[in-house]
Scaffold this motif. Structure first.
Motif, short mmCIF file in Angstrom:
data_model
loop_
_atom_site.label_atom_id
_atom_site.label_comp_id
_atom_site.label_asym_id
_atom_site.label_seq_id
_atom_site.Cartn_x
_atom_site.Cartn_y
_atom_site.Cartn_z
N VAL A 56 40.73 -14.08 74.83
CA VAL A 56 39.85 -13.07 74.25
C VAL A 56 40.58 -11.74 74.13
CG1 VAL A 56 37.74 -11.75 74.63
CG2 VAL A 56 37.75 -14.19 75.05
N ALA A 57 41.31 -11.33 75.17
CA ALA A 57 42.04 -10.07 75.13
C ALA A 57 43.15 -10.10 74.09
CB ALA A 57 42.62 -9.76 76.51
N THR A 58 43.84 -11.23 73.95
CA THR A 58 44.88 -11.34 72.93
C THR A 58 44.28 -11.26 71.54
OG1 THR A 58 46.16 -12.74 74.42
CG2 THR A 58 46.77 -12.79 72.10
N PHE A 59 43.14 -11.90 71.33
CA PHE A 59 42.47 -11.83 70.02
C PHE A 59 41.99 -10.41 69.72
CE2 PHE A 59 38.51 -11.99 67.55
CZ PHE A 59 39.02 -12.47 66.36
N MET A 60 41.45 -9.74 70.73
CA MET A 60 40.96 -8.38 70.51
C MET A 60 42.10 -7.40 70.23
SD MET A 60 37.67 -8.40 70.66
CE MET A 60 37.12 -6.77 71.05
N ALA A 61 43.29 -7.67 70.76
CA ALA A 61 44.44 -6.81 70.52
C ALA A 61 45.09 -7.06 69.16
CB ALA A 61 45.48 -7.01 71.63
N SER A 62 44.75 -8.17 68.52
CA SER A 62 45.36 -8.47 67.22
C SER A 62 44.82 -7.54 66.14
CB SER A 62 45.11 -9.93 66.84
OG SER A 62 43.74 -10.14 66.57
N SER A 63 45.54 -7.47 65.05
CA SER A 63 45.16 -6.56 63.97
C SER A 63 44.03 -7.10 63.10
CB SER A 63 46.38 -6.27 63.09
OG SER A 63 46.86 -7.47 62.50
N GLU A 64 43.68 -8.36 63.25
CA GLU A 64 42.64 -8.93 62.40
C GLU A 64 41.22 -8.60 62.86
OE1 GLU A 64 42.42 -13.45 63.98
OE2 GLU A 64 44.27 -12.87 62.98
N VAL A 65 41.06 -8.01 64.04
CA VAL A 65 39.72 -7.70 64.53
C VAL A 65 39.18 -6.45 63.85
CG1 VAL A 65 38.38 -7.07 66.55
CG2 VAL A 65 40.10 -8.84 66.73
N GLY A 66 39.88 -5.35 63.96
CA GLY A 66 39.43 -4.10 63.35
C GLY A 66 38.20 -3.53 64.03
N LEU A 67 37.59 -2.56 63.37
CA LEU A 67 36.37 -1.94 63.90
C LEU A 67 35.15 -2.70 63.38
CD1 LEU A 67 37.18 1.84 63.52
CD2 LEU A 67 37.11 0.50 65.61
N ARG A 68 34.31 -3.12 64.28
CA ARG A 68 33.09 -3.84 63.90
C ARG A 68 31.92 -3.26 64.67
NH1 ARG A 68 35.19 -10.09 63.81
NH2 ARG A 68 36.67 -9.78 62.15
N VAL A 69 30.79 -3.21 64.00
CA VAL A 69 29.58 -2.70 64.64
C VAL A 69 29.14 -3.63 65.76
CG1 VAL A 69 27.17 -2.09 64.24
CG2 VAL A 69 28.89 -1.52 62.54
N SER A 70 29.29 -4.93 65.57
CA SER A 70 28.86 -5.88 66.59
C SER A 70 29.66 -5.72 67.89
CB SER A 70 28.99 -7.30 66.07
OG SER A 70 30.33 -7.59 65.72
N LEU A 71 30.95 -5.39 67.77
CA LEU A 71 31.74 -5.18 68.98
C LEU A 71 31.31 -3.91 69.70
CD1 LEU A 71 35.32 -6.16 67.78
CD2 LEU A 71 33.80 -7.42 69.29
N GLY A 72 30.98 -2.88 68.95
CA GLY A 72 30.48 -1.64 69.56
C GLY A 72 29.17 -1.87 70.27
N MET A 73 28.28 -2.63 69.64
CA MET A 73 26.99 -2.94 70.27
C MET A 73 27.18 -3.80 71.52
SD MET A 73 24.68 -1.48 68.42
CE MET A 73 23.13 -2.28 68.27
N ALA A 74 28.12 -4.76 71.47
CA ALA A 74 28.39 -5.59 72.64
C ALA A 74 28.97 -4.75 73.77
CB ALA A 74 29.36 -6.71 72.26
N MET A 75 29.83 -3.77 73.45
CA MET A 75 30.39 -2.92 74.48
C MET A 75 29.31 -2.05 75.12
SD MET A 75 33.44 -0.10 74.29
CE MET A 75 32.48 1.05 73.33
N ILE A 76 28.44 -1.49 74.31
CA ILE A 76 27.35 -0.67 74.84
C ILE A 76 26.43 -1.51 75.72
CG2 ILE A 76 25.27 0.61 74.19
CD1 ILE A 76 26.90 1.66 71.78
N ALA A 77 26.13 -2.74 75.28
CA ALA A 77 25.27 -3.62 76.08
C ALA A 77 25.94 -3.97 77.41
CB ALA A 77 24.96 -4.89 75.30
#
Length: 136
Positions: free
Chosen positions: A5-26
């Motif tokens: 998961v950490a390797t995927f999140m560090a890759s350049s294909e993830v980018g900024l996503r609203v769903s990731l921001g909402m998951a982080m806030i949750a």
């Protein structure tokens, strides 16, 4: 696996996503609630009823109190580490890197922990007690 998961999140294909921001806030909200970091007050009841976390450890002292506090510390550190390693995966060393890369990763992890601790302290000092009816 968390490393995948950490390797995927560090890759350049993830980018900024609203769903990731909402998951982080949750996840931050869950970490704050699970570790009893949000003070809650109900003025209609006695003070002891709103001190649920503190009431559980009132009868302990010495080594036993230290172990309970250390367990609470480890739980908070686990949540903070999960948040910073998944949502802020900068300078995470992959397998087979050199010793210098490991030292840089440890220094970056400690820096991220210090920043997260500072933000948690700022949040706790900036918020007053939350009324029981506003918690949900």
């Amino acid at each position: 696996q968390l490393s995948t998961v950490a390797t995927f999140m560090a890759s350049s294909e993830v980018g900024l996503r609203v769903s990731l921001g909402m998951a982080m806030i949750a996840l931050i909200m869950v970490a704050l609630a699970e570790n009893a970091r949000i003070p809650i007050d109900n003025p209609a009841t006695h003070l002891e009823l709103t001190m649920v976390h503190e009431a559980m450890i009132l009868e302990y002292s010495g080594r036993h109190l230290a172990m309970i506090e250390f367990g609470a510390f480890l739980k908070l550190q686990l949540y903070v580490s999960l948040i910073i390693c998944v949502f802020f995966p900068w300078q995470i060393t992959t397998e087979g890197a050199g010793p210098l890369s490991y030292l840089v990763s440890v220094a970056a992890y400690i820096l991220k922990l210090v920043i997260a601790s500072f933000l948690l302290a700022m949040f706790e000092t900036a918020t007053a007690k939350v009324r029981v009816f506003r918690v949900p």
